[in-house]
Design an enzyme around this catalytic site. Sequence first.
Site, PDB file in Angstrom:
ATOM      1  CB  THR A 135      24.054  44.189  43.421  1.00  0.00           C
ATOM      2  OG1 THR A 135      23.125  45.279  43.549  1.00  0.00           O
ATOM      3  CG2 THR A 135      23.478  43.120  42.512  1.00  0.00           C
ATOM      4  CB  ALA A 187      42.341  38.767  50.216  1.00  0.00           C
ATOM      5  CB  CYS A 218      50.183  44.677  46.655  1.00  0.00           C
ATOM      6  SG  CYS A 218      49.091  43.331  46.259  1.00  0.00           S
ATOM      7  CD  GLN A 248      49.676  34.661  47.618  1.00  0.00           C
ATOM      8  OE1 GLN A 248      49.738  33.636  46.916  1.00  0.00           O
ATOM      9  NE2 GLN A 248      49.687  35.872  47.103  1.00  0.00           N
TER      10      GLN A 248
END
Lengths: 126, 126, 388, 388
Positions: C241, C75, C326, C183
Amino acid sequence: MSDNPYNPAVRDCFSDPDHAGIVAGGVEAFFEDQGMRIRLSADVSEGVIRELRFLAWGCPHVIAATELFCRQFEGRHAAELEQFASDPIMQDLAVPVEKTGRILVLEDTVRSLRAAIKDQLSTTQE
Amino acid sequence: MSDNPYNPAVRDCFSDPDHAGIVAGGVEAFFEDQGMRIRLSADVSEGVIRELRFLAWGCPHVIAATELFCRQFEGRHAAELEQFASDPIMQDLAVPVEKTGRILVLEDTVRSLRAAIKDQLSTTQE
Amino acid sequence: MSEDADPVYLDYAATTPLSPQVAKRMRDVQENAWYNPSSSHQGGRISAAVVALAAEQLAALLSVDPTSLIWTSGATEADNLAITGTARQREHRGKHLVTMRTEHKAVVDVFRTLEKQNFDVTWLDPDADGHLPIERLEAALRDDTQLVSIMHVNNETGAIQDVAAIGTACKKRDIVLHVDGAQATGKIPVDLTNLPVNLYSLTAHKFYGPKGVGALFVADGTRIDPLMFGGGQQRRLRPGTLPVDLIAGLGEAAAVAAVSMLEDLEKLSELKSRLLAGIQDIEGLNINGPVEGGFPGILNVGVDGVEGESLLLALEPLCVATGSACNSQSQEPSYVLRALGRSDLEAQSAVRFSLGRPTTPADIDIAITLYRRAVGKLRKLAPKAVVQ
Amino acid sequence: MSEDADPVYLDYAATTPLSPQVAKRMRDVQENAWYNPSSSHQGGRISAAVVALAAEQLAALLSVDPTSLIWTSGATEADNLAITGTARQREHRGKHLVTMRTEHKAVVDVFRTLEKQNFDVTWLDPDADGHLPIERLEAALRDDTQLVSIMHVNNETGAIQDVAAIGTACKKRDIVLHVDGAQATGKIPVDLTNLPVNLYSLTAHKFYGPKGVGALFVADGTRIDPLMFGGGQQRRLRPGTLPVDLIAGLGEAAAVAAVSMLEDLEKLSELKSRLLAGIQDIEGLNINGPVEGGFPGILNVGVDGVEGESLLLALEPLCVATGSACNSQSQEPSYVLRALGRSDLEAQSAVRFSLGRPTTPADIDIAITLYRRAVGKLRKLAPKAVVQ
Ligand SMILES: Cc1ncc(COP(=O)(O)O)c(C=O)c1O
Ligand SMILES: Cc1ncc(COP(=O)(O)O)c(C=O)c1O
């Protein structure tokens, strides 16, 4: 992310091109464009295409389309070549749009073959 | 990415702060800074710190440092408080540099306790 | 976990373990379809088919077209791509952007960077529950507003924004709406066909998928500039990739979520009530975020007179967060809770309990015991504040 | 693979399967250390320790300090971060940048984008073997040159650049050197302590690690601007939840490579010789890239008179690449081979055989048979060119 770009018809025509080759002494047509090259040769007698062979340089769809054309028109009347259109072949082979131009090279070669057969007929009838 | 920020000494002092509490009627010192608050109280007789208790509001290192101070100085002569320096405690507890300032609050509180004990002694000796 | 005995994990908003079904699918792909989906050979096509299936699975969860999904590393990247990509794409039309103070860092820090590049950002405040009053948004929109970015479910408080109303307000004015759905995805119903949303970010590891993969939904007709360059993958919007096993895991996680969501939600509601019932009589306890109607997997509470870091240690072996995962490296009080009107002191004692699919009533009961004990212990340890 | 029978995979430069040891390590981490490494609780610390170990493993492979590694989603992101990050960081000093025409798209397209932003890029040509003559580099460097980006091992030809010489030339002039080491890491010895390199990109899936994770080495003292924002992870250079299992897999892949590299190289050399011996007598065959001294895992050959796409199909069930895997969606002849002086026609018939740790002599023998047969068949099918 690509689905398989070659449907079973392409794979079959490409891996078993029964009509690959040259009809020695036959009517010939050759066309080259966009890096593709197609050569058709046919043995036409009594207006019937007895044998139809090709050589081709190009992507698998071009090779398969040419083989498929040969499969479809060998044994038929040369006059029926008039009915040839690349659309059904493109459908059978699920040719992606970006390759449409390449298949038109086949159309041009077939047109050229038709002309060559007409020439031959007129020569013969003279 | 952090290693365990609390070494075993911190964990031990924090989870078993035997010296938590207040010595009723003891010598008191209180200091507040940077959001930390420490209160020390001691029962000092004949120059010896018989009992040493603390209350603290702060991060685990502050609480552990204060408990460790109590463990180290309970039972010793009050005069030895002069020798108190926060460096060895910071080493024992592996206090991260950014928290050094907080531990200095303990140093200030101990200084204040020393002064209070001196006050008391002089009062007693009067 | 082996560091200490019997931990209880109530930090599912930070990250989740792989669902067994997802792990199985990923293993299968790693063994049988580990090729580069861009390769034009047989192997490549096998992997491309795996990616296509995953796109369908995720598309089904969100009610979107599979071709509208761009795979990202999570995200954070999706947020960066959506916000920077829109700001750059529409720069010539105007430089006004709107967001909220309670967004995740992956949104906040992108807007801060854009501010330094002379974009004009309006930071909206939530109400005390964490919701955005729609009049506040309406009042902020201007003729030169190009982008609004509002999260769906708040990661710290569980507050759910009224995305439909926000989207309607934006659409009327031809403003692009980006929603950070990190979330929300896989946890609450998200029907992007019926929500006026242009861009929607998500990350797999918040709903039992793998870490390191996410997606950005880009609505038909919405154009963004890429963030990275190289290779022609993904319509030139995101090179590199494709991690076929991670994408397969994301798809599978979406498929599992689609099936179990309602049951999950019901269970989480019960567990949250149980938790709240077990602690709500603690003196000075306050709930950060909506008391009713928030995402039931999150309960954020604060208490008077307790220091946050010590609380966290005293709660061991309970694994919970003080703020957003975070932010947990920094000891600063959560800016999200500050925006809700909490003082620094209130904010720093906040604990976020976040419950997940594996959570049991027994976990909740342990959490209740540990929380009560820890608060009691630290309060006993705290000297009274002296007004100097 | 199940589409058809018995495929032979010789496309290890596109991607590799997980080494069994890597797969095992990842599974273990997914089960026992799946937490968010940024969380300050017990679980977070367990995951943080896993990340720390992986950093040590990768650092050991490259002879660098673990703290100099930034985790990314792959080499594409690492390349973007390194190049854009340096260009931005040093913009005020000068806007001249230098790279080669034979770089990977993940480098080429970043420079193209910077060109549009008024950076001045010099595109160096390789010699016929793919190497950069050092005089060409020296001649290109200017007072305002800020960055040189040159790949270590070329992904299409296997050409290995003289990074030491390039780095020395840059260092003298205080120019930052970025090296794309995606095809070198874990395959040839890379000792960054003894190479004057500022930035080095890599990706795990090229050496039997997981897809979706890579790293950027940032030398001490080298400063770059971030590409993405949010959260404080990784010294603010790269935000986002760390995918602990992928990082563990990358670390483990590095550890495996460190042990098996010399053996791998020896084996690959033998296999490459075997392959070359089996096809070199084909009329009109030419080798694209260095005949001697290149990376032994790559052999790129072209033949006269054969169309590339048809060749690839005729080679089935052999899985090889026509150009770089990342270019294989487009049918255009490889720009890398064009830069080596090949004509469009020559370039389009190129086949890259890339061998790997699991490759056996039997695989090579099948490849030889299939290649000879396919070339023969298509040549027979081709009409002679008619000059019109
Ligand atoms: C609301 C929100 N947005 C974005 C993110 C970033 O997700 P990730 O770290 O997977 O990129 C998170 C979680 O960390 C989140 O909770
Ligand atoms: C030389 C080179 N650089 C960069 C990359 C990009 O790697 P990834 O796709 O893993 O980001 C590749 C492989 O695709 C490569 O071969």
